[in-house]
Design a protein around this motif. Sequence first.
Motif, mmCIF file in Angstrom:
data_model
loop_
_atom_site.group_PDB
_atom_site.id
_atom_site.type_symbol
_atom_site.label_atom_id
_atom_site.label_comp_id
_atom_site.label_asym_id
_atom_site.label_seq_id
_atom_site.Cartn_x
_atom_site.Cartn_y
_atom_site.Cartn_z
ATOM 1 N N GLU A 135 32.255 7.536 -79.532
ATOM 2 C CA GLU A 135 32.850 6.330 -79.869
ATOM 3 C C GLU A 135 32.052 5.155 -79.717
ATOM 4 O OE1 GLU A 135 33.150 6.589 -75.319
ATOM 5 O OE2 GLU A 135 33.369 8.187 -76.841
ATOM 6 N N LEU A 136 30.605 5.202 -79.018
ATOM 7 C CA LEU A 136 29.785 4.098 -78.901
ATOM 8 C C LEU A 136 28.617 4.243 -80.054
ATOM 9 C CD1 LEU A 136 29.429 3.992 -75.183
ATOM 10 C CD2 LEU A 136 30.615 2.553 -76.655
ATOM 11 N N GLY A 137 28.741 5.221 -80.724
ATOM 12 C CA GLY A 137 27.638 5.175 -82.033
ATOM 13 C C GLY A 137 26.253 5.792 -81.359
ATOM 14 N N GLY A 138 26.367 6.297 -80.241
ATOM 15 C CA GLY A 138 24.867 6.720 -79.883
ATOM 16 C C GLY A 138 24.508 6.057 -78.706
ATOM 17 N N ALA A 139 25.240 4.702 -78.725
ATOM 18 C CA ALA A 139 24.765 3.726 -77.334
ATOM 19 C C ALA A 139 24.911 4.452 -76.130
ATOM 20 C CB ALA A 139 25.358 2.376 -77.631
ATOM 21 N N ALA A 140 24.004 4.172 -75.181
ATOM 22 C CA ALA A 140 24.301 4.764 -73.672
ATOM 23 C C ALA A 140 25.335 3.899 -73.159
ATOM 24 C CB ALA A 140 22.906 4.598 -72.899
ATOM 25 N N ALA A 141 26.129 4.681 -72.089
ATOM 26 C CA ALA A 141 27.038 3.901 -71.456
ATOM 27 C C ALA A 141 26.679 4.322 -69.944
ATOM 28 C CB ALA A 141 28.603 4.246 -71.598
ATOM 29 N N LEU A 142 26.934 3.423 -68.877
ATOM 30 C CA LEU A 142 26.446 3.653 -67.569
ATOM 31 C C LEU A 142 28.208 3.749 -66.935
ATOM 32 C CD1 LEU A 142 23.741 1.080 -66.884
ATOM 33 C CD2 LEU A 142 23.547 3.432 -67.667
ATOM 34 N N VAL A 143 27.973 4.788 -66.113
ATOM 35 C CA VAL A 143 29.304 4.942 -65.504
ATOM 36 C C VAL A 143 28.945 5.172 -64.071
ATOM 37 C CG1 VAL A 143 31.166 6.398 -65.197
ATOM 38 C CG2 VAL A 143 30.478 6.144 -67.338
ATOM 39 N N THR A 144 29.768 4.522 -63.140
ATOM 40 C CA THR A 144 29.272 4.509 -61.423
ATOM 41 C C THR A 144 30.836 3.936 -60.975
ATOM 42 O OG1 THR A 144 27.973 3.763 -59.904
ATOM 43 C CG2 THR A 144 28.766 2.057 -61.604
ATOM 44 N N GLU A 145 30.779 4.325 -59.674
ATOM 45 C CA GLU A 145 31.724 3.837 -58.793
ATOM 46 C C GLU A 145 31.591 2.472 -58.045
ATOM 47 O OE1 GLU A 145 34.883 5.512 -58.755
ATOM 48 O OE2 GLU A 145 33.555 6.892 -59.975
ATOM 49 N N GLY A 146 32.665 1.739 -58.222
ATOM 50 C CA GLY A 146 32.740 0.294 -57.623
ATOM 51 C C GLY A 146 34.021 -0.117 -56.914
ATOM 52 N N ARG A 147 34.198 -1.557 -57.057
ATOM 53 C CA ARG A 147 35.337 -2.013 -56.539
ATOM 54 C C ARG A 147 35.924 -3.018 -57.647
ATOM 55 N NH1 ARG A 147 37.284 -0.903 -51.987
ATOM 56 N NH2 ARG A 147 37.843 -2.794 -51.318
ATOM 57 N N ARG A 148 37.220 -3.124 -57.903
ATOM 58 C CA ARG A 148 37.879 -3.887 -58.838
ATOM 59 C C ARG A 148 38.611 -5.102 -57.886
ATOM 60 N NH1 ARG A 148 40.498 -3.077 -63.727
ATOM 61 N NH2 ARG A 148 40.091 -0.808 -63.384
ATOM 62 N N GLU A 149 38.121 -6.147 -58.349
ATOM 63 C CA GLU A 149 38.788 -7.477 -57.847
ATOM 64 C C GLU A 149 39.797 -8.219 -58.515
ATOM 65 O OE1 GLU A 149 36.219 -11.226 -56.994
ATOM 66 O OE2 GLU A 149 35.609 -9.601 -55.666
ATOM 67 N N THR A 150 40.979 -8.454 -58.135
ATOM 68 C CA THR A 150 41.908 -9.247 -58.744
ATOM 69 C C THR A 150 42.487 -10.304 -57.892
ATOM 70 O OG1 THR A 150 43.774 -7.513 -57.916
ATOM 71 C CG2 THR A 150 42.709 -7.367 -60.228
ATOM 72 N N ALA A 151 42.725 -11.498 -58.291
ATOM 73 C CA ALA A 151 43.389 -12.490 -57.641
ATOM 74 C C ALA A 151 44.776 -12.145 -56.963
ATOM 75 C CB ALA A 151 43.703 -13.803 -58.407
ATOM 76 N N ALA A 152 44.830 -12.334 -55.581
ATOM 77 C CA ALA A 152 45.817 -11.969 -54.837
ATOM 78 C C ALA A 152 47.235 -12.697 -55.332
ATOM 79 C CB ALA A 152 45.761 -12.497 -53.472
ATOM 80 N N SER A 153 47.233 -13.767 -55.993
ATOM 81 C CA SER A 153 48.405 -14.508 -56.511
ATOM 82 C C SER A 153 48.876 -14.169 -57.692
ATOM 83 C CB SER A 153 48.039 -15.970 -56.269
ATOM 84 O OG SER A 153 46.920 -16.369 -57.177
ATOM 85 N N GLY A 154 47.593 -13.570 -58.370
ATOM 86 C CA GLY A 154 47.962 -13.253 -59.949
ATOM 87 C C GLY A 154 47.338 -14.434 -60.971
ATOM 88 N N ALA A 155 47.112 -15.776 -60.013
ATOM 89 C CA ALA A 155 46.743 -16.839 -60.877
ATOM 90 C C ALA A 155 45.275 -16.708 -61.321
ATOM 91 C CB ALA A 155 46.774 -18.169 -60.141
ATOM 92 N N LEU A 156 44.817 -17.527 -62.354
ATOM 93 C CA LEU A 156 43.572 -17.420 -62.773
ATOM 94 C C LEU A 156 42.533 -17.970 -61.589
ATOM 95 C CD1 LEU A 156 41.379 -16.633 -65.024
ATOM 96 C CD2 LEU A 156 41.920 -18.752 -65.958
ATOM 97 N N TYR A 157 42.914 -18.921 -61.187
ATOM 98 C CA TYR A 157 42.114 -19.673 -60.028
ATOM 99 C C TYR A 157 42.921 -19.796 -58.864
ATOM 100 C CZ TYR A 157 39.410 -21.306 -64.182
ATOM 101 O OH TYR A 157 38.597 -21.426 -65.087
ATOM 102 N N SER A 158 42.426 -19.179 -57.694
ATOM 103 C CA SER A 158 43.294 -19.457 -56.329
ATOM 104 C C SER A 158 42.221 -19.405 -55.401
ATOM 105 C CB SER A 158 43.780 -17.973 -56.407
ATOM 106 O OG SER A 158 44.541 -17.950 -55.129
#
Length: 63
Positions: free
Chosen positions: A3-26
């Motif tokens: 699906e990437l046409g042969g381009a390399a993809a890096l896969v690792t574990e991390g942490r997703r961060e989301t705004a607690a209030s759901g607002a763009l700025y908080s």
Amino acid sequence: MAELGGAAALVTEGRRETAASGALYSAAEPEREDATIRAVPYYAWDNRANGEMLVWIREEASR
């Protein structure tokens, strides 16, 4: 990699961060959850299925 046409993809574990209030700025501390991170070259990201994109990755200080 087909699906990437042969381009390399890096896969690792991390942490997703989301705004607690759901607002763009908080002033509230963001919520964090474990997530799999898949980094693909920007040129290969476009015109694929809908998904999140983050250009910069935050580094947390060790505690």
